[in-house]
Write an enzyme that holds these catalytic residues in place. Structure first.
Site, PDB file in Angstrom:
ATOM      1  N   ASN A  14      14.810 -15.469 -19.684  1.00  0.00           N
ATOM      2  CA  ASN A  14      15.370 -15.975 -20.947  1.00  0.00           C
ATOM      3  C   ASN A  14      16.257 -17.169 -20.626  1.00  0.00           C
ATOM      4  O   ASN A  14      17.353 -17.015 -20.086  1.00  0.00           O
ATOM      5  CB  ASN A  14      16.188 -14.858 -21.615  1.00  0.00           C
ATOM      6  CG  ASN A  14      16.930 -15.348 -22.851  1.00  0.00           C
ATOM      7  OD1 ASN A  14      16.636 -16.429 -23.375  1.00  0.00           O
ATOM      8  ND2 ASN A  14      17.891 -14.563 -23.311  1.00  0.00           N
ATOM      9  N   TRP A  15      15.768 -18.356 -20.976  1.00  0.00           N
ATOM     10  CA  TRP A  15      16.530 -19.573 -20.639  1.00  0.00           C
ATOM     11  C   TRP A  15      17.727 -19.780 -21.548  1.00  0.00           C
ATOM     12  O   TRP A  15      18.542 -20.669 -21.301  1.00  0.00           O
ATOM     13  CB  TRP A  15      15.625 -20.797 -20.742  1.00  0.00           C
ATOM     14  CG  TRP A  15      14.502 -20.856 -19.758  1.00  0.00           C
ATOM     15  CD1 TRP A  15      14.160 -19.913 -18.817  1.00  0.00           C
ATOM     16  CD2 TRP A  15      13.552 -21.915 -19.604  1.00  0.00           C
ATOM     17  NE1 TRP A  15      13.060 -20.313 -18.110  1.00  0.00           N
ATOM     18  CE2 TRP A  15      12.667 -21.546 -18.571  1.00  0.00           C
ATOM     19  CE3 TRP A  15      13.355 -23.131 -20.244  1.00  0.00           C
ATOM     20  CZ2 TRP A  15      11.612 -22.367 -18.169  1.00  0.00           C
ATOM     21  CZ3 TRP A  15      12.299 -23.948 -19.846  1.00  0.00           C
ATOM     22  CH2 TRP A  15      11.443 -23.561 -18.812  1.00  0.00           C
ATOM     23  N   LYS A  16      17.795 -19.025 -22.634  1.00  0.00           N
ATOM     24  CA  LYS A  16      18.844 -19.245 -23.643  1.00  0.00           C
ATOM     25  C   LYS A  16      18.821 -20.739 -24.051  1.00  0.00           C
ATOM     26  O   LYS A  16      17.756 -21.335 -24.068  1.00  0.00           O
ATOM     27  CB  LYS A  16      20.206 -18.816 -23.120  1.00  0.00           C
ATOM     28  CG  LYS A  16      20.172 -17.411 -22.518  1.00  0.00           C
ATOM     29  CD  LYS A  16      21.533 -16.845 -22.302  1.00  0.00           C
ATOM     30  CE  LYS A  16      21.426 -15.553 -21.524  1.00  0.00           C
ATOM     31  NZ  LYS A  16      22.558 -14.673 -21.717  1.00  0.00           N
ATOM     32  N   HIS A 106      18.028 -10.058 -29.548  1.00  0.00           N
ATOM     33  CA  HIS A 106      18.894 -10.243 -28.381  1.00  0.00           C
ATOM     34  C   HIS A 106      20.350 -10.059 -28.812  1.00  0.00           C
ATOM     35  O   HIS A 106      20.718 -10.416 -29.937  1.00  0.00           O
ATOM     36  CB  HIS A 106      18.688 -11.653 -27.794  1.00  0.00           C
ATOM     37  CG  HIS A 106      19.343 -11.830 -26.458  1.00  0.00           C
ATOM     38  ND1 HIS A 106      20.683 -12.104 -26.336  1.00  0.00           N
ATOM     39  CD2 HIS A 106      18.848 -11.736 -25.201  1.00  0.00           C
ATOM     40  CE1 HIS A 106      20.983 -12.191 -25.045  1.00  0.00           C
ATOM     41  NE2 HIS A 106      19.885 -11.971 -24.338  1.00  0.00           N
ATOM     42  N   GLU A 108      22.919 -11.650 -28.247  1.00  0.00           N
ATOM     43  CA  GLU A 108      23.585 -12.879 -28.704  1.00  0.00           C
ATOM     44  C   GLU A 108      23.211 -13.196 -30.161  1.00  0.00           C
ATOM     45  O   GLU A 108      24.019 -13.750 -30.900  1.00  0.00           O
ATOM     46  CB  GLU A 108      23.251 -14.040 -27.755  1.00  0.00           C
ATOM     47  CG  GLU A 108      24.007 -13.894 -26.446  1.00  0.00           C
ATOM     48  CD  GLU A 108      23.314 -14.493 -25.230  1.00  0.00           C
ATOM     49  OE1 GLU A 108      22.433 -15.344 -25.386  1.00  0.00           O
ATOM     50  OE2 GLU A 108      23.667 -14.071 -24.112  1.00  0.00           O
ATOM     51  N   GLU A 176      19.297  -3.847 -22.737  1.00  0.00           N
ATOM     52  CA  GLU A 176      20.282  -4.786 -22.210  1.00  0.00           C
ATOM     53  C   GLU A 176      21.675  -4.363 -22.655  1.00  0.00           C
ATOM     54  O   GLU A 176      22.097  -4.680 -23.788  1.00  0.00           O
ATOM     55  CB  GLU A 176      20.014  -6.192 -22.758  1.00  0.00           C
ATOM     56  CG  GLU A 176      18.682  -6.757 -22.351  1.00  0.00           C
ATOM     57  CD  GLU A 176      18.740  -8.270 -22.284  1.00  0.00           C
ATOM     58  OE1 GLU A 176      18.507  -8.802 -21.198  1.00  0.00           O
ATOM     59  OE2 GLU A 176      19.053  -8.918 -23.295  1.00  0.00           O
ATOM     60  N   GLY A 182      25.385 -11.411 -18.590  1.00  0.00           N
ATOM     61  CA  GLY A 182      26.172 -12.568 -18.159  1.00  0.00           C
ATOM     62  C   GLY A 182      27.507 -12.218 -17.522  1.00  0.00           C
ATOM     63  O   GLY A 182      28.320 -13.111 -17.279  1.00  0.00           O
ATOM     64  N   SER A 222      22.636  -9.110 -15.854  1.00  0.00           N
ATOM     65  CA  SER A 222      23.075  -9.473 -14.507  1.00  0.00           C
ATOM     66  C   SER A 222      22.084  -9.051 -13.414  1.00  0.00           C
ATOM     67  O   SER A 222      22.476  -8.615 -12.325  1.00  0.00           O
ATOM     68  CB  SER A 222      24.480  -8.900 -14.236  1.00  0.00           C
ATOM     69  OG  SER A 222      25.408  -9.463 -15.146  1.00  0.00           O
ATOM     70  N   GLY A 243      18.521 -13.514 -17.492  1.00  0.00           N
ATOM     71  CA  GLY A 243      19.117 -14.690 -18.119  1.00  0.00           C
ATOM     72  C   GLY A 243      19.483 -15.725 -17.069  1.00  0.00           C
ATOM     73  O   GLY A 243      18.638 -16.484 -16.585  1.00  0.00           O
ATOM     74  N   GLY A 244      20.765 -15.739 -16.668  1.00  0.00           N
ATOM     75  CA  GLY A 244      21.288 -16.762 -15.756  1.00  0.00           C
ATOM     76  C   GLY A 244      20.426 -16.988 -14.521  1.00  0.00           C
ATOM     77  O   GLY A 244      20.115 -18.139 -14.169  1.00  0.00           O
TER      78      GLY A 244
HETATM   79  C1  PEP Z   1      19.929 -12.129 -21.028  1.00  0.00           C
HETATM   80  O1  PEP Z   1      20.194 -13.258 -21.414  1.00  0.00           O
HETATM   81  O2  PEP Z   1      19.148 -11.440 -21.696  1.00  0.00           O
HETATM   82  C2  PEP Z   1      20.537 -11.633 -19.805  1.00  0.00           C
HETATM   83  C3  PEP Z   1      20.251 -10.424 -19.403  1.00  0.00           C
HETATM   84  O3  PEP Z   1      21.400 -12.484 -19.153  1.00  0.00           O
HETATM   85  P1  PEP Z   1      21.949 -12.315 -17.633  1.00  0.00           P
HETATM   86  O4  PEP Z   1      20.754 -11.992 -16.759  1.00  0.00           O
HETATM   87  O5  PEP Z   1      22.554 -13.633 -17.313  1.00  0.00           O
HETATM   88  O6  PEP Z   1      22.933 -11.185 -17.636  1.00  0.00           O
END
Ligand code: PEP
Length: 264
Positions: A14-16, A106, A108, A176, A182, A222, A243-244
């Protein structure tokens, strides 16, 4: 290490709101080269990227022209097909761009855009109508965890998200925990397994055992190359939503190649 042969593991990035369409082209090309160089077995672990909407056409063109073994999807979808919904993107448009997947619900979106369980359910129905596989995100906050325990909120969110789904379907569920996204503080593999097993129970209750058996349940929050293998050892965890770390090609590639990590 493919724990359940009925489910091909899925590693989803997920590039956000990162990487514009030019950066996306360079990124996808480099990721594909990296996976090719490291002889990634595409049949063993599926890889999908979720760029911003404005990148999708470029990513589609590149993947299709170069026949890259990557899937892609969008980070959200409208509950509506067309009309006076300024700023929204229809599932029909995403299907035209050959998206296979769409992330829905998600955390967010739920927190920053106040998306309700009902809106999530409408989006799931819209995605399925256009033959997109919804990646339904569920997860509890720190407060939910303290008040309701580990699986109550994700279970309730998944039940609500499936309210309009009646027949056998192709869906992906992503557990999640909000506190893990994050934060650098991932859930433990045991925590992820406990909730994933409860979510599979919901799938079995609502859509039947066959759908429950074949649906992939991802863990997200994470995820890194140093912890992915431990999650993937759990019987109900079939992949990761990253994500990151999905924005760092060597790191994401290492997550994808978790089966090759030392000690497995
Ligand atoms: C996400 O954006 O869905 C996510 C899990 O982010 P991260 O891996 O950065 O925690």
């Amino acid at each position: 290490m493919n724990i359940n042969p009925r489910r091909t593991p899925l590693i989803a990035g997920n590039w956000k709101m990162n990487l514009d369409h030019l950066q996306a082209i360079a990124f996808v090309q480099k990721l594909a080269w990296n996976l090719k160089d490291s002889r990634h077995d595409v049949a063993a672990v599926e890889v999908a990227v979720f760029p911003p909407f404005t990148d999708l056409r470029s990513v589609q063109t590149l993947i299709s022209a170069d026949k890259l073994p990557l899937a892609f999807g969008a980070q959200d979808v409208s509950a509506h097909d067309s009309g006076a919904y300024t700023g929204e993107i229809s599932g029909a448009f995403l299907a035209q761009l050959e998206c296979q997947y769409v992330i829905i619900g998600h955390s967010e979106r739920r927190t920053l855009h106040n998306e309700s369980d009902e809106q999530v359910a409408s989006k799931v129905t819209a995605a399925l109508k256009h033959n997109l596989v919804p990646v339904i995100c569920v997860g509890e906050s720190t407060e939910d965890l303290a008040v309701h325990g580990p699986s109550a909120v994700p279970v309730a969110q998944l039940r609500a998200a499936l309210a309009g789904v009646t027949n056998a379907v192709d869906i992906v569920v992503a557990y999640e925990p909000v506190w893990a996204i994050g934060s650098g503080q991932a859930a433990t593999p045991e925590q992820a397994e406990q909730v994933a097993a409860a979510l599979r129970g919901v799938l079995s209750d609502t859509l039947g055992q066959d759908v429950a058996d074949k649906t992939r349940i991802l863990y997200g929050g994470s995820v890194k190359s140093s912890n992915i293998a431990a999650f993937m050892r759990e019987p109900n965890v079939d992949g990761a939503l990253v994500g990151g770390a999905s924005l760092d090609i060597p790191e994401f590639s290492s997550i994808i190649r978790y089966q090759k990590h030392v000690g497995l």
